[in-house]
Design an enzyme around this catalytic site. Structure first.
Site, short mmCIF file in Angstrom:
data_model
loop_
_atom_site.label_atom_id
_atom_site.label_comp_id
_atom_site.label_asym_id
_atom_site.label_seq_id
_atom_site.Cartn_x
_atom_site.Cartn_y
_atom_site.Cartn_z
N CYS A 1 0.81 -1.23 0.00
CA CYS A 1 0.00 0.00 0.00
C CYS A 1 0.84 1.27 0.00
O CYS A 1 0.29 2.36 -0.20
CB CYS A 1 -0.95 -0.01 1.19
N CYS B 1 -13.94 0.86 7.39
CA CYS B 1 -12.96 0.18 6.53
C CYS B 1 -12.94 0.83 5.15
O CYS B 1 -14.00 1.16 4.60
CB CYS B 1 -13.32 -1.30 6.37
N HIS C 1 -9.05 3.69 -1.95
CA HIS C 1 -7.68 3.21 -1.76
C HIS C 1 -7.27 2.24 -2.87
O HIS C 1 -7.17 1.04 -2.65
CB HIS C 1 -7.57 2.54 -0.38
#
Length: 393
Positions: free
Chosen positions: A81, A211, A341
């Protein structure tokens, strides 16, 4: 060579996987936007660093060949990430070393619906040691990998400091409120604390609305020397003042503290290096884009970055010091929780937001009087990249 100039930034709106965007199209769009922002052509770029997590080898070439075939070196980057900020880290090093005058950093991701998973089952997982530590601390469990890690880290904070579920929920509410003003964000509809707490439990204390979602997208930055900027008439008003990358130490696995397992120590070390190199402290920062893959990690990161002392993250949230009108605006973009994301793109999307903040072109998201802006991007496995940008001139 002097501080590296952020000559241009660009990104495409992030989307749900169901939108069906192709990685090469998203990447080309982000690169063209960054080049246009800098007033450059792709032929002006000496090297490119292309980051992605889920894809085949040389996906970076496939992404950039749609922009041009110039024969320059293209380096593929995969650091989980933290991939996007790792690409920026390499581009910045190349420029500051004098190896090149102008480098391109690109991050992109074409994700699929559902929880993250490893791609290979016939070899040792890079998370084997992490999984063993997690199982030793929490006990073996089922369910998605990432929520188990970050939910466990949140539980560690709860157990030590008594942090309430409502506090984590307020972070998600704040993310949506900020994203409402960001046309690049996926989730811009407001939510309430009650809605966040009532959403399905994923891994205590994480509910679904705490989340980040799987997302597709791309972002890019052009980095150059001050001399190159002067020759090409580029606005050199935003520079990288300091940057650090760290990886895990024995304490990650020996402390039995899941906050450390998800990167708190890496973050603390990288932030300390950046503050020392720049001669500033966290009290000098007014805007931060930090790695809020889960609401629990945003709160843990407040403390790891030194924005508030350890154990005071809940008070930081309750006092409104993490948003407009408070001490430091965290994730004005909406962050990973609401902007989305796409793993490889996240670090460079954070860069774009902070450059816009320093240029005072962030519109309704603008934080007043920004001179310094801090970026925090982590990848389990592991790497943490902390970058300090400065407005100069």
């Amino acid at each position: 060579m002097g501080a590296a100039v952020i000559a241009g930034v660009g990104m495409v709106p992030f989307t749900k996987p169901s939108a069906g965007a192709r990685y090469e199209d998203m990447a080309a769009g982000a690169v063209r936007a960054a080049l246009a922002d800098a007033g450059l052509a792709y032929t002006d770029v000496d090297q490119a660093y292309a980051g992605w997590v889920y894809g085949d080898s040389t996906s970076g070439q496939a992404a950039l060949y749609g922009v041009g075939l110039t024969g320059i070196p293209i380096v593929n980057v995969n650091n989980n990430c933290s991939t996007g900020s790792t690409a920026l880290f390499l581009a910045r090093q190349a420029v500051e070393s004098g190896a090149v005058q102008c480098a391109l950093a690109l991050g992109f991701e074409q994700m699929t619906p559902g929880a993250l998973a490893t791609a290979w089952t016939d070899r040792t997982s890079p998370f084997a040691t992490f999984d063993a530590t997690n199982d030793r601390v929490q006990g073996p469990g089922d369910g998605p990998m990432a929520p188990r890690y970050f939910g466990g880290a949140g539980r560690a904070h709860v157990d030590r400091f008594g942090t309430r579920p409502e506090t984590f929920a307020k972070i998600s509410v704040k993310a949506r409120a900020h994203a409402a003003n960001n046309p690049y964000a996926v989730f811009r509809e407001p939510v309430t604390v009650e809605q966040v707490l009532a959403s399905p439990m994923i891994h205590d204390p994480l509910t679904r609305l705490m989340c980040c979602p799987p997302t597709c997208g791309a972002a890019s930055a052009v980095v150059c020397t001050p001399e190159f900027a002067a020759r090409h008439g580029i606005d050199a008003g935003v520079v990288v003042r300091a940057q650090a990358m760290t990886t895990d130490t024995p304490g990650t696995f020996e402390s039995d503290d899941l906050r450390k397992l998800v990167g708190a120590d890496m973050t603390h070390a990288a932030a300390r290096q950046v503050y020392e190199a720049a001669g500033v402290g966290p009290e000098d920062i007014r805007v931060v884009e930090l790695h809020d893959c889960f609401a629990t990690n945003e709160l843990i990161s407040y403390e790891a970055l030194g924005l508030t002392p350890e154990g005071t993250g809940e008070k930081f949230v309750e006092d409104g010091d993490n948003t407009y009108g408070g001490r430091v605006v965290t994730n004005p973009s909406g962050g990973l929780l609401s902007k989305g994301h796409p793993l490889g793109a996240t670090g460079l999307a954070q860069c774009a937001e902070l450059v816009w903040q320093l240029r005072a072109t962030a519109g309704a998201r603008q934080v007043d009087g920004v001179k310094l802006a801090l970026q925090h991007n982590i990848g389990l496995g592991g790497a943490a990249v902390v970058t300090l940008y400065e407005k100069v001139g």
